[in-house]
Design a protein around this motif. Structure first.
Motif, PDB file in Angstrom:
ATOM      1  N   GLY A   1      26.079  47.733  46.241  1.00 20.66           N
ATOM      2  CA  GLY A   1      26.438  46.385  45.838  1.00 20.66           C
ATOM      3  C   GLY A   1      27.784  46.342  45.141  1.00 20.66           C
ATOM      4  O   GLY A   1      28.626  45.484  45.422  1.00 20.66           O
ATOM      5  N   PHE A   2      28.003  47.301  44.250  1.00 18.92           N
ATOM      6  CA  PHE A   2      29.258  47.351  43.505  1.00 18.92           C
ATOM      7  C   PHE A   2      30.436  47.488  44.475  1.00 18.92           C
ATOM      8  O   PHE A   2      31.431  46.750  44.393  1.00 18.92           O
ATOM      9  CB  PHE A   2      29.209  48.533  42.528  1.00 18.92           C
ATOM     10  N   MET A   3      30.309  48.403  45.433  1.00 18.73           N
ATOM     11  CA  MET A   3      31.416  48.617  46.370  1.00 18.73           C
ATOM     12  C   MET A   3      31.663  47.367  47.207  1.00 18.73           C
ATOM     13  O   MET A   3      32.811  46.947  47.390  1.00 18.73           O
ATOM     14  CB  MET A   3      31.124  49.812  47.290  1.00 18.73           C
ATOM     15  N   MET A   4      30.579  46.758  47.706  1.00 16.25           N
ATOM     16  CA  MET A   4      30.745  45.535  48.486  1.00 16.25           C
ATOM     17  C   MET A   4      31.399  44.460  47.607  1.00 16.25           C
ATOM     18  O   MET A   4      32.217  43.671  48.074  1.00 16.25           O
ATOM     19  CB  MET A   4      29.390  45.030  48.992  1.00 16.25           C
ATOM     20  N   GLY A   5      31.021  44.452  46.332  1.00 15.15           N
ATOM     21  CA  GLY A   5      31.615  43.493  45.406  1.00 15.15           C
ATOM     22  C   GLY A   5      33.119  43.717  45.261  1.00 15.15           C
ATOM     23  O   GLY A   5      33.899  42.761  45.229  1.00 15.15           O
ATOM     24  N   ILE A   6      33.520  44.988  45.191  1.00 14.52           N
ATOM     25  CA  ILE A   6      34.957  45.276  45.075  1.00 14.52           C
ATOM     26  C   ILE A   6      35.672  44.847  46.360  1.00 14.52           C
ATOM     27  O   ILE A   6      36.736  44.216  46.310  1.00 14.52           O
ATOM     28  CB  ILE A   6      35.203  46.772  44.795  1.00 14.52           C
ATOM     29  N   PHE A   7      35.059  45.155  47.525  1.00 12.28           N
ATOM     30  CA  PHE A   7      35.691  44.752  48.787  1.00 12.28           C
ATOM     31  C   PHE A   7      35.895  43.237  48.812  1.00 12.28           C
ATOM     32  O   PHE A   7      36.961  42.741  49.155  1.00 12.28           O
ATOM     33  CB  PHE A   7      34.822  45.143  49.997  1.00 12.28           C
ATOM     34  N   GLY A   8      34.823  42.533  48.452  1.00 18.44           N
ATOM     35  CA  GLY A   8      34.895  41.070  48.483  1.00 18.44           C
ATOM     36  C   GLY A   8      35.914  40.541  47.493  1.00 18.44           C
ATOM     37  O   GLY A   8      36.693  39.631  47.802  1.00 18.44           O
ATOM     38  N   THR A   9      35.924  41.125  46.304  1.00 23.15           N
ATOM     39  CA  THR A   9      36.855  40.662  45.279  1.00 23.15           C
ATOM     40  C   THR A   9      38.297  40.851  45.733  1.00 23.15           C
ATOM     41  O   THR A   9      39.146  39.971  45.560  1.00 23.15           O
ATOM     42  CB  THR A   9      36.618  41.436  43.969  1.00 23.15           C
ATOM     43  N   TYR A  10      38.546  42.005  46.342  1.00 18.76           N
ATOM     44  CA  TYR A  10      39.912  42.247  46.817  1.00 18.76           C
ATOM     45  C   TYR A  10      40.262  41.264  47.921  1.00 18.76           C
ATOM     46  O   TYR A  10      41.381  40.726  47.970  1.00 18.76           O
ATOM     47  CB  TYR A  10      40.042  43.685  47.324  1.00 18.76           C
ATOM     48  N   LEU A  11      39.309  40.984  48.790  1.00 19.43           N
ATOM     49  CA  LEU A  11      39.584  40.054  49.879  1.00 19.43           C
ATOM     50  C   LEU A  11      39.926  38.661  49.337  1.00 19.43           C
ATOM     51  O   LEU A  11      40.842  38.000  49.806  1.00 19.43           O
ATOM     52  CB  LEU A  11      38.371  39.969  50.807  1.00 19.43           C
ATOM     53  N   VAL A  12      39.193  38.257  48.297  1.00 25.20           N
ATOM     54  CA  VAL A  12      39.396  36.914  47.766  1.00 25.20           C
ATOM     55  C   VAL A  12      40.655  36.826  46.915  1.00 25.20           C
ATOM     56  O   VAL A  12      41.449  35.907  47.056  1.00 25.20           O
ATOM     57  CB  VAL A  12      38.159  36.467  46.950  1.00 25.20           C
ATOM     58  N   PHE A  13      40.833  37.810  46.022  1.00 29.96           N
ATOM     59  CA  PHE A  13      41.912  37.690  45.037  1.00 29.96           C
ATOM     60  C   PHE A  13      43.139  38.526  45.378  1.00 29.96           C
ATOM     61  O   PHE A  13      44.153  38.431  44.695  1.00 29.96           O
ATOM     62  CB  PHE A  13      41.401  38.079  43.647  1.00 29.96           C
ATOM     63  N   ASN A  14      43.002  39.410  46.372  1.00 32.90           N
ATOM     64  CA  ASN A  14      44.120  40.256  46.772  1.00 32.90           C
ATOM     65  C   ASN A  14      44.565  41.193  45.662  1.00 32.90           C
ATOM     66  O   ASN A  14      45.707  41.630  45.617  1.00 32.90           O
ATOM     67  CB  ASN A  14      45.307  39.386  47.230  1.00 32.90           C
ATOM     68  N   THR A  15      43.670  41.476  44.740  1.00 39.69           N
ATOM     69  CA  THR A  15      43.949  42.420  43.670  1.00 39.69           C
ATOM     70  C   THR A  15      42.624  42.910  43.139  1.00 39.69           C
ATOM     71  O   THR A  15      41.596  42.256  43.326  1.00 39.69           O
ATOM     72  CB  THR A  15      44.750  41.770  42.530  1.00 39.69           C
ATOM     73  N   ILE A  16      42.627  44.082  42.506  1.00 41.60           N
ATOM     74  CA  ILE A  16      41.406  44.518  41.833  1.00 41.60           C
ATOM     75  C   ILE A  16      41.656  44.711  40.341  1.00 41.60           C
ATOM     76  O   ILE A  16      40.830  45.255  39.633  1.00 41.60           O
ATOM     77  CB  ILE A  16      40.851  45.825  42.432  1.00 41.60           C
ATOM     78  N   SER A  17      42.813  44.253  39.874  1.00 44.96           N
ATOM     79  CA  SER A  17      43.110  44.336  38.452  1.00 44.96           C
ATOM     80  C   SER A  17      42.229  43.337  37.710  1.00 44.96           C
ATOM     81  O   SER A  17      42.216  42.144  38.022  1.00 44.96           O
ATOM     82  CB  SER A  17      44.590  44.022  38.233  1.00 44.96           C
ATOM     83  N   ILE A  18      41.486  43.826  36.733  1.00 44.42           N
ATOM     84  CA  ILE A  18      40.502  42.957  36.080  1.00 44.42           C
ATOM     85  C   ILE A  18      41.146  41.736  35.417  1.00 44.42           C
ATOM     86  O   ILE A  18      40.696  40.614  35.649  1.00 44.42           O
ATOM     87  CB  ILE A  18      39.640  43.768  35.091  1.00 44.42           C
ATOM     88  N   PRO A  19      42.202  41.911  34.615  1.00 44.23           N
ATOM     89  CA  PRO A  19      42.774  40.700  34.001  1.00 44.23           C
ATOM     90  C   PRO A  19      43.248  39.673  35.026  1.00 44.23           C
ATOM     91  O   PRO A  19      43.058  38.464  34.831  1.00 44.23           O
ATOM     92  CB  PRO A  19      43.944  41.242  33.176  1.00 44.23           C
ATOM     93  N   GLU A  20      43.826  40.138  36.123  1.00 46.00           N
ATOM     94  CA  GLU A  20      44.302  39.187  37.136  1.00 46.00           C
ATOM     95  C   GLU A  20      43.137  38.456  37.791  1.00 46.00           C
ATOM     96  O   GLU A  20      43.193  37.245  38.034  1.00 46.00           O
ATOM     97  CB  GLU A  20      45.128  39.922  38.198  1.00 46.00           C
ATOM     98  N   ILE A  21      42.059  39.201  38.079  1.00 48.88           N
ATOM     99  CA  ILE A  21      40.889  38.558  38.689  1.00 48.88           C
ATOM    100  C   ILE A  21      40.336  37.496  37.757  1.00 48.88           C
ATOM    101  O   ILE A  21      40.055  36.366  38.169  1.00 48.88           O
ATOM    102  CB  ILE A  21      39.792  39.604  38.978  1.00 48.88           C
ATOM    103  N   LEU A  22      40.207  37.858  36.484  1.00 51.05           N
ATOM    104  CA  LEU A  22      39.592  36.928  35.540  1.00 51.05           C
ATOM    105  C   LEU A  22      40.446  35.668  35.388  1.00 51.05           C
ATOM    106  O   LEU A  22      39.930  34.578  35.213  1.00 51.05           O
ATOM    107  CB  LEU A  22      39.395  37.608  34.187  1.00 51.05           C
ATOM    108  N   GLU A  23      41.752  35.862  35.501  1.00 51.66           N
ATOM    109  CA  GLU A  23      42.636  34.714  35.377  1.00 51.66           C
ATOM    110  C   GLU A  23      42.485  33.770  36.565  1.00 51.66           C
ATOM    111  O   GLU A  23      42.492  32.556  36.428  1.00 51.66           O
ATOM    112  CB  GLU A  23      44.073  35.216  35.281  1.00 51.66           C
ATOM    113  N   MET A  24      42.309  34.370  37.765  1.00 46.80           N
ATOM    114  CA  MET A  24      42.265  33.539  38.968  1.00 46.80           C
ATOM    115  C   MET A  24      40.868  33.009  39.280  1.00 46.80           C
ATOM    116  O   MET A  24      40.718  32.102  40.094  1.00 46.80           O
ATOM    117  CB  MET A  24      42.769  34.361  40.160  1.00 46.80           C
TER     118      MET A  24
END
Lengths: 522, 683
Positions: free
Chosen positions: B178-201
């Motif tokens: 689940g965690f890995m799929m979550g990272i894949f999805g997060t990168y697809l949506v936000f185009n980054t995996i940096s936590i502060p950038e994700i939280l901002e967007m």
């Protein structure tokens, strides 16, 4: 090193060694083989050091061209992808010679000659720039492997090499026919030219399938994988190492060098086929690996599952996927090779591959247990090891193309952990139930020096993969660009909702702007 | 500074691990323990600076990890309030556990390996909490998983320990999927995996939809739930909890460090770290609340009937993690982190106390063979009592003074009530679970330290008595199997059997005493920072989604809400006292009366049996089927073998092909090449 024919030299050194080995005694043959492979290793490192990886220079470097007849030529040259695979080959070769040092006692000269000849051909496969030259190297590379299995193999070696042959033959005939048609159509045998040639999409499908028949067997992909477990089981240790380490990579290299750039439309059209076979392979072969009682078979089946990650990565049609696939190939080459060496270490002592005959090796072989654990964890894809980098990128790449494929293939991390830890538990943990296994001595200095360098590189690739990704990057970016027009759209497109409080169901009104975040957007 | 805190344990682990026997026990212990105490000493000033309100969040970059197109994962160490809290928790408990292990593992021949694993774990955990991107968090996540696997299986001769280790790793991998799929999805949506950038967007993606597995869902719900599956695995939430009780096969210091105070809280940490992301999906938060509440209840019920002292505490941990999750689910992230913080002290204390009891009782872990131990091991008794007072949340409502758990657990319950919605249900479940918590915690104390000694019937004690030198190197491997106790029903139920338990050495007692201080004061001292409606804003500095209004509302709940945890705590204590001190025949009568319920709880709701039936057995059966009928029976039969059979029946030419295939192969290739060459030349 401009103009210096280093690639030819890298092929000439082991060739000369191979011929010399045929005419000297056992011990001299060992030393000649070791020195020849070490010289090639040094040359390979020089090749890497002089390779321009900035991406601003030429894609093809160290090119050599000598016409033979007609359009057929001794044309060599490498890009970053080929460079990495050549580096893998020359790195594993001295280790293979070292692994055979004591294990091979009969016909040592011929054995070493076969290995050196194989090195020539494998470098040839990765360096060839002429279609027919590639074909010769690609097919002939298997002949020494047949010999190694057939002469120095186990009890059922004839059946294993027969199976190997039968699978390979069909594919290679089809591939040759396809190659002849391509040369006729495009009027050139040069691989770089063919990579840029746009074949008629209707014909591409046929050409793709012809190449696919050959590469899928080499990969191996399900369901044409059944030669691999038998070949591994019967091959001597070093044969397994080179089979898993380099020969399996020829299929992946074929896809990345031929299928994808030469037939992009057909690749995209047939991608679901590749995905389907790969998904089956991950689940199917992992479960089969779980129930094996033979160490080598278990690792062989795990190789099929890992190679399926390579194919999904390649057919993700994006940079992450292809880079991931390449990293899995490199990482798997090291880790599976090391695992076969680990099997070889205890096989040399007890002469059985039966898992149940071992147990509790952590007690009498602590150094062995530590290294075996390390490679087990690398095979499982623990972050910080080479395999994680590749698997992660490949699966992330395929997620952008298809979430279903990503989900099914990611289950490999669960199943992989299950069968590898189960294997490790039966070999190294538990009580010492077999007196002869309990009496086995720990790793010798020679064995330690075979495994430790691989462990170091596996860590290096896991913690700072940039060294390995950087040389390949320009080529993969170029490949991605070539594939972009044909790449299938992902199934994960985002539709932005009108700004409203979080959690309210999205009603999908037409006013919502649509935003594509699939592979090509990156 | 932060580099030193994180990397010292790694360095120590490498030295102790590779040095191993050559290095020797004492140097290995000094190096690892020393490194941890230095890390700990460096961590506290960072935490206190944030408490004082003058801490500065920063990121210390190291070097590039993985780059691929726009995907960019860097090795970097992030320091902010969240990290600072975790730093002190990890390094404090870890250094104390290192010290404690000097005594507890004293008879163990393989000590360098043990200490190397402990330090390796600490390093991985520190990498997890200092991660600035999801991938480094995953690195730490898997690293602690590896260390957990190694430490659960530390006594690798024992089949049960090996089984537990593999189970822990594989079940966690389900979460990791689940965690890995979550990272894949997060990168697809936000185009980054940096936590502060994700939280901002993240807020900008609220309300959008995404395709997933062929259907369309709310984007943030999909991402949060995928990541939450990872959190469920690591934090042993209902469904993926089965590995945690089995993990008690590991040495007790390991249980205290990994399976109570730090690693299992990683899931809570992840949800809190990503709280601005979870805030964008009401559905995800509701799921988190329900899963947390369900786990809280489930584990507490099972904990009431276990007889193994470590398993009781393990289920207690599982249950307390449930509290943390539903706190996060209702939006009280500060309260979740606060409970994580206090729980680390009192649960580590309880585990180490249990270890001290086990040490004194010659590796007997079954509480049925304890009793009357308070006089023999007084320091252990008093410190464990303080731990119990803390976990049951003893304190005075209205006055607002109590032990650590009083502040954090009551804070969670009040916040859940104040949040309403799913929180109301969670509140009710939480109050009931608090009753059970009080019951099983005091049951543990009463069975262990009060009543008459029941030691004589214990096989381990028998061993100790019959063989004065029975403390051989494999004493830890002693058989805990239940069958060992089968014939004890005929033996006298009470009596010391002439055994004299001894209090543990000072290296084990000092950690107990230090942790007691935390269990008593951690709540009182820090509650304003963690959950105060004003203090929280200053303390957290936006490192998690701190809801000041919710915290304010939580302080303003009706009086009956404030009194309910207090009441159930007293009720649980009373029932435990009645059943295990006053009327010791009550438990038997209960079992006789409610046999079905008892069996159901004793068998942990039959999760293990169910999973065996649904997953483990079918996996092997299907694997065997694919192998025998797929590969051998179908592919080979109709593939190569079938071809061979055809060829054999064919004419002489093909027979030659079969026998001399290698040459034929070379020939076919050469003919083909010749044809190709001819073609190339003549056209």
């Amino acid at each position: 090193m401009d103009g210096f024919p280093i690639l030819s030299l890298m092929m000439a050194v082991p060739m000369a060694g191979a011929i010399a080995c045929l005419f000297v005694g056992a011990n001299n043959a060992r030393w000649i083989a070791l020195i020849a492979t070490l010289i090639d290793f040094v040359l390979g490192m020089a090749l890497w050091a002089n390779f321009d990886q900035s991406g601003s220079g030429a894609q093809w470097q160290f090119q050599e061209y000598a016409p033979i007849f007609g359009k057929f030529a001794w044309a060599l040259g490498i890009d970053g992808i080929a460079l990495m695979l050549i580096a893998l080959t020359v790195f594993l070769m001295p280790i293979c010679i070292g692994a055979s040092w004591r294990a091979i006692e009969k016909r040592v000269g011929e054995y070493m000659a076969a290995f050196l000849f194989m090195e020539v051909l494998m470098i040839g496969v990765f360096a060839a720039q002429d279609l027919y030259l590639f074909y010769i190297m690609f097919e002939a590379g298997l002949i020494p492997m047949y010999l190694i299995i057939g002469i120095w193999g186990g009890a059922d070696r004839i059946y294993a090499s027969y199976k190997f042959f039968l699978y390979t033959l069909l594919g290679s005939v089809l591939m040759l026919i396809a190659m002849m048609w391509m040369v006729h159509e495009a009027g050139t045998t040069e691989i770089p030219a063919l990579m840029a040639y746009n074949f008629d999409p209707a014909v591409q499908t046929l050409l793709f399938l012809a190449f696919f028949a050959s590469f899928a067997v080499k990969m191996p992909m399900w369901p044409v994988h059944t030669w691999l477990p038998d070949a591994h089981v019967q091959a001597p240790t070093a044969g397994s190492v080179i089979l898993a380490g380099v020969l399996l990579k020829m299929g992946g290299y074929g896809f990345i060098r031929f299928s994808l750039p030469m037939f992009p439309e057909a690749s995209a059209q047939l991608a679901p086929l590749v995905w389907g076979l790969s998904m089956v392979a991950v689940v199917y072969t992992s479960l089969v690996a779980l129930v094996q009682s033979d160490m080598k078979k278990l690792i062989a089946y795990s190789s099929v599952a890992h190679m399926a990650i390579v194919t999904v990565g390649l057919f993700a049609f994006n940079q992450a996927g292809i880079e991931g696939a390449m990293m899995v190939m490199l990482g798997h080459g090291l880790v599976a090779g090391a695992l076969f060496l680990c099997v070889g270490v205890i096989y040399d002592r007890l002469h059985t591959r039966e898992i149940a005959r071992y147990g509790g090796l952590s007690i009498n072989m602590p150094r062995y247990a530590l290294l075996f654990l390390f490679f087990t964890m690398a095979s499982v894809g623990l972050p910080g090891t080479s395999n994680f980098v590749g698997e992660f990128l490949a699966l992330m790449g395929i997620y952008q193309a298809s979430t279903w494929v990503a989900l099914v293939c990611t289950t490999g991390i669960i199943l992989g952990a299950a069968y590898m830890l189960y294997l490790y538990r039966r070999i190294c943990y538990g009580e010492q139930v077999n007196a002869d296994a309990a009496a086995m001595p720990d790793l010798s200095a020679r064995e330690l020096w075979l495994l430790a360098p691989i462990a170091a590189v596996v860590l290096w690739m896991g913690i700072y993969p940039e060294s390995f990704l950087a040389p390949m990057r320009p080529d993969i970016v170029a490949l991605e660009a070539r594939l972009a027009p044909a790449a299938p759209a992902g199934d994960a497109q985002i539709k932005l909702g009108a700004p409203k409080p979080a959690g309210e169901a999205h009603h999908g009104d037409a006013s919502a702007p649509s935003h594509s975040a699939s592979g090509e957007a990156h | 500074m932060i580099q030193l805190i994180v990397l010292l344990p790694l360095l120590a682990a490498i030295i102790a691990g590779l040095g191993n026997k050559a290095l020797g026990k004492l140097p290995a212990k000094i190096i690892t323990t020393g490194a941890l105490f230095i890390s700990c000493a460096l961590s506290w000033p960072i935490f206190l600076s944030f408490v004082a309100g003058d801490g500065q969040a920063y990121v210390a970059p190291l070097f590039t990890w993985i780059q691929s197109g726009s995907f960019d994962a860097q090795w970097a160490l992030r320091v902010d309030t969240m990290t600072a809290v975790m730093l002190v928790v990890i390094t404090s408990v870890s250094s104390l556990v290192h010290l404690y292990s000097w005594g507890y593992m004293d008879e163990e021949p393989d000590q360098p390996r043990f200490f190397a694993y402990l330090s390796l774990f600490t390093f991985a955990m520190l990498m997890l909490v200092t991660a600035n991107n999801l991938l480094q968090m995953f690195f730490g996540w898997e690293g602690v998983g590896l260390a957990s696997y190694l430490l659960i299986g530390f006594w690798f001769r024992k089949p049960s320990a090996n089984a537990a280790a593999i189970k822990a790793f594989v079940v966690n991998r389900v979460g990791d999927l689940g965690f890995m799929m979550g990272i894949f999805g997060t990168y697809l949506v936000f185009n980054t995996i940096s936590i502060p950038e994700i939280l901002e967007m993240a807020p900008s993606m609220a309300g959008s939809t995404i395709g997933f597995l062929g259907a369309r869902f709310d984007t943030m719900t999909v991402l949060c739930l995928l990541l939450f599956i990872g959190a469920m695995g690591k934090s042993a939430q209902l469904g993926l909890h089965t590995w945690l009780p089995d993990a008690m096969e590991g040495p007790t210091p390991v249980s205290a460090l990994i399976h109570a105070a730090t690693m299992v809280t990683a899931g809570v940490f992840m949800v809190c770290r990503l709280s601005p992301m979870f805030e964008t999906s009401e559905t995800a938060l509701t799921v988190v609340t329900y899963v947390g509440a369900a786990t809280c209840l489930f584990a507490a019920t099972v904990g009431t009937v276990q007889t193994d002292i470590k398993r009781v505490i393990a289920y207690s941990t599982c249950s307390q993690l449930g509290y943390m999750f539903f706190a996060a689910g209702v939006g009280a992230y500060g309260a979740a982190m606060f409970h994580l913080f206090t729980h680390a002290f009192f649960k580590a204390l309880l585990f180490l106390g249990a270890g001290s009891v086990i040490h004194a009782m010659h590796h007997e872990q079954d509480m049925r063979y304890y009793g009357g131990l308070r006089k023999s091991i007084p320091i252990t008794f008093w410190t464990m009592t303080l731990g119990t007072l803390a976990i049951t949340g003893v304190g005075l409502p209205l006055v607002g003074i109590g032990f650590a758990g009083f502040y954090s657990k009551d804070g969670i319950l009040e916040a859940a009530y104040a949040a309403g919605g799913a929180g109301t249900g969670a509140f009710l479940v939480g109050v009931f679970a608090a009753l059970l918590t009080s019951f099983y915690s005091w049951r543990l104390v009463f069975l262990t330290f009060f009543g008459k000694p029941r030691w004589a019937a214990s096989e381990h004690i028998q061993h100790a008595l019959h063989d004065a030198h029975g403390h051989d190197s494999h004493a830890h491997d002693a058989h805990h199997d239940d069958h060992a106790h089968n014939d004890h029903h005929h033996a006298p139920a009470t009596g010391t059997g002439g055994y004299h338990p001894h209090e543990s050495p000072w290296v084990m007692l000092v950690p107990l005493i230090v942790l007691s201080i935390g269990a008593v004061f951690a709540g009182f001292v820090f509650h304003d920072q963690f959950i105060g409606s004003e203090g929280g804003i200053a303390f957290w500095q936006g490192s998690l989604a701190f809801d000041s209004h919710l915290m304010h509302a939580a302080h303003e709940v009706p009086t009956w809400v404030k009194f309910s945890p207090f009441t159930v705590m007293l009720t649980g204590l009373a029932i435990a006292w009645l059943a295990y001190i006053k009327n010791t025949d009550w438990p038997q009568r209960f079992v006789a009366q409610f046999g079905v319920l008892y069996t159901f709880l004793l068998n942990k709701w039959y999760f293990d049996e169910l999973y065996n039936l649904l997953f483990v057995k079918p996996a092997f059966a299907i694997g065997r089927f694919f192998w025998k009928f797929g590969d051998v029976g179908f592919i080979d039969r109709f593939g190569p073998n079938g071809l061979a059979a055809l060829v054999v029946q064919g004419n002489k030419v093909t027979r030659r092909l079969q026998s001399g295939y290698l040459y034929t192969y070379a020939l076919v290739m050469l003919i083909g090449l010749a044809a190709a060459a001819t073609w190339a030349m003549t056209r």
